[in-house]
Write an enzyme that holds these catalytic residues in place. Structure first.
Site, short mmCIF file in Angstrom:
data_model
loop_
_atom_site.label_atom_id
_atom_site.label_comp_id
_atom_site.label_asym_id
_atom_site.label_seq_id
_atom_site.Cartn_x
_atom_site.Cartn_y
_atom_site.Cartn_z
N SER A 122 15.21 6.38 25.90
CA SER A 122 16.55 7.15 25.26
C SER A 122 17.43 6.36 24.62
O SER A 122 17.31 4.96 24.33
CB SER A 122 17.20 7.30 26.80
OG SER A 122 17.96 6.06 27.13
N GLY A 179 28.80 12.02 33.61
CA GLY A 179 29.67 11.92 34.63
C GLY A 179 31.06 12.61 34.32
O GLY A 179 31.88 12.47 35.13
N ALA A 180 30.98 13.65 33.36
CA ALA A 180 32.40 14.27 33.07
C ALA A 180 32.46 15.46 33.46
O ALA A 180 33.13 16.41 33.34
CB ALA A 180 32.53 14.05 31.58
N GLY A 181 31.29 16.09 34.16
CA GLY A 181 31.41 17.31 34.70
C GLY A 181 30.89 18.29 33.74
O GLY A 181 31.41 19.73 33.65
N LEU A 182 30.35 17.92 32.57
CA LEU A 182 29.84 18.81 31.48
C LEU A 182 28.34 18.94 31.40
O LEU A 182 27.91 19.52 30.40
CB LEU A 182 30.35 18.30 30.17
CG LEU A 182 31.94 18.22 30.03
CD1 LEU A 182 32.07 17.38 28.78
CD2 LEU A 182 32.65 19.33 30.25
N THR A 231 30.85 28.29 43.39
CA THR A 231 30.56 29.97 43.75
C THR A 231 28.74 30.03 43.15
O THR A 231 28.26 31.01 43.97
CB THR A 231 31.16 30.88 42.92
OG1 THR A 231 31.07 30.55 41.36
CG2 THR A 231 32.57 30.94 43.44
N GLU A 236 16.40 19.36 39.37
CA GLU A 236 17.64 18.86 39.82
C GLU A 236 17.58 18.65 41.57
O GLU A 236 18.08 17.59 42.08
CB GLU A 236 18.84 19.73 39.22
CG GLU A 236 19.98 19.08 39.61
CD GLU A 236 20.68 18.17 38.48
OE1 GLU A 236 21.36 16.94 38.62
OE2 GLU A 236 20.25 18.40 37.42
N ASP A 262 24.51 25.58 35.65
CA ASP A 262 24.22 24.52 34.56
C ASP A 262 23.14 24.99 33.45
O ASP A 262 23.25 25.21 32.26
CB ASP A 262 24.40 23.27 34.94
CG ASP A 262 25.55 22.92 35.88
OD1 ASP A 262 26.38 23.39 35.72
OD2 ASP A 262 25.19 21.67 36.54
#
Length: 386
Positions: free
Chosen positions: A71, A126-129, A39, A164, A176
């Site tokens: 990193s 890659g976890a959608g977090l 959304t 992004e 996000d």
């Protein structure tokens, strides 16, 4: 990872790599989107909360134009870049996230010279977090302070989004970065993505004897490719055909008429966005009137809409949701952009072991790789920690 441990360990790793102490350490959290999926770029409503997993960056300014970045993950060693020749070609791999933020800030006229930077993150990738936004927001917070730019949190949200969109190449909205920068402990962030206005909504799970369990399916997704961009294009087509600026402007009562104007697939995409916006509003209202124990059906309805209308789920996500619901969850849904990543389940704290065990057994029985399962709680947003 406790805050004190993260600050100390990140500072120590920085000093070991670069031979001197950092000017400071900043952290920014990942997020779980409680409800409101896809959304955001349709100028609608979202309800994320920051989680107690974060990205941390230690930074020290230099007197030249060289940036050195390291990193804690991978074995790439120190990446060295001349900021005077910074371009899309020199911002690659993981460095695109911190360098993208620096590039955007410099484009805005913020004076940033050379620096050394060390990154460590406990947000699963890659976890959608939102591991990427956590990095962007930590870096933006660091350079906002170190440069004296004094940008507001809302301005930093847009810095992260530009990085992004324009550098990483992922056509994401502001959800996000807003969660990472605006959140506070024990609250979700109710965000109007059209106006960028936000309200903190109490989400005291512990007081209700509840917790949110994340099931990271280990099915990796990448926003910069494939299905995410296709869904966004469908939404833009739907808005164009319906003659509105964004799908935010389509009400549930308009869907019957929309069905006659749109092809079947585009109509399903539009229906998800319109009904999901309403579910966000309903969730905020229910949290205010009845508390978190009463929002389960809205979460589950959101998953069905993403599975059937937006078609962004996958067998692993569906199995996680169905198994959690069958073993005591009040509600469950996939979270994040889809095509993999994580599901969340709102469960009584006393049911945690039973739900965990049931999901692990279901994945094993289906021949899926074992998921990573962990509880999260609403946490503070981006801040300096050392």
């Amino acid at each position: 990872m406790t805050e004190s441990l993260s600050a100390a360990s990140i500072s120590a790793a920085f000093e070991s790599a670069f031979g001197h102490a950092p000017d400071g350490v900043w952290s920014a959290p990942g997020r779980v989107n409680l409800i409101g999926e896809h959304t955001d770029y349709n100028e609608g409503f979202v309800l994320p909360f920051a989680i107690d997993r974060a990205a941390g960056v230690a930074v020290r300014l230099r007197t030249d134009s060289t940036a050195r970045l390291l990193s804690s993950y991978g074995n790439q060693g120190v990446v060295t870049v001349d900021l005077d020749t910074l371009s899309h070609d020199t911002m690659t791999g993981w460095t695109a996230y911190p360098l993208g933020v620096v590039w955007v800030l410099r484009q805005m006229g913020v004076k940033i010279g050379g620096f050394d930077l060390y990154l460590h993150s406990t947000v699963p990738t890659g976890a959608g977090l939102s591991s990427s936004a956590a990095i962007e927001c930590a870096v933006a917070s660091a350079f906002n302070e170190l440069s004296g730019a004094a940008l507001s949190a809302n301005e930093l949200v847009l810095v992260g989004q530009r990085a992004e969109n324009e550098v990483v190449g992922a056509p994401t909205g502001i959800l996000d970065q807003s969660a990472s920068l605006l959140a506070t402990d024990g609250h979700a962030v109710f965000l109007d993505c059209r106006t960028q206005e936000s309200t903190l909504v109490p989400l005291d799970l512990a007081a209700s004897g509840l917790l949110i369990l994340v099931v990271d399916t280990k099915v990796s997704h990448a926003h910069a490719t494939g299905g995410y961009a296709a869904r966004r294009a469908s939404c833009e087509l739907g808005a164009e055909v319906l003659g509105v600026a964004a799908l935010r402007d389509v009400a549930a009562a308009d869907l019957a008429e929309a069905a006659g104007l749109l092809d079947a697939e585009t109509y399903r995409r539009v229906r998800h966005i319109v009904t999901e916006d309403q579910r966000v509003l309903d969730t905020v209202a229910v949290l205010g009137s009845e508390g978190p124990a009463a929002i389960g059906e809205l979460l589950t309805a959101s998953h069905a809409s993403m599975r059937d209308d937006f078609e962004i789920s996958c067998p692993e996500l569906d199995l996680a949701v169905d198994t959690a619901l069958a073993n005591g969850a009040l509600g469950a849904r996939m979270t994040g952009g889809g095509f993999g990543g994580s599901a969340i389940a709102l469960i009584p704290a006393a049911a945690e072991t039973a739900v965990r065990d049931a999901v692990m057994a279901a994945f094993a029985g289906s021949g899926f790789s074992a998921p990573d399962i962990f509880a999260v709680s609403p946490a503070p947003g981006a801040r300096r920690i050392a």
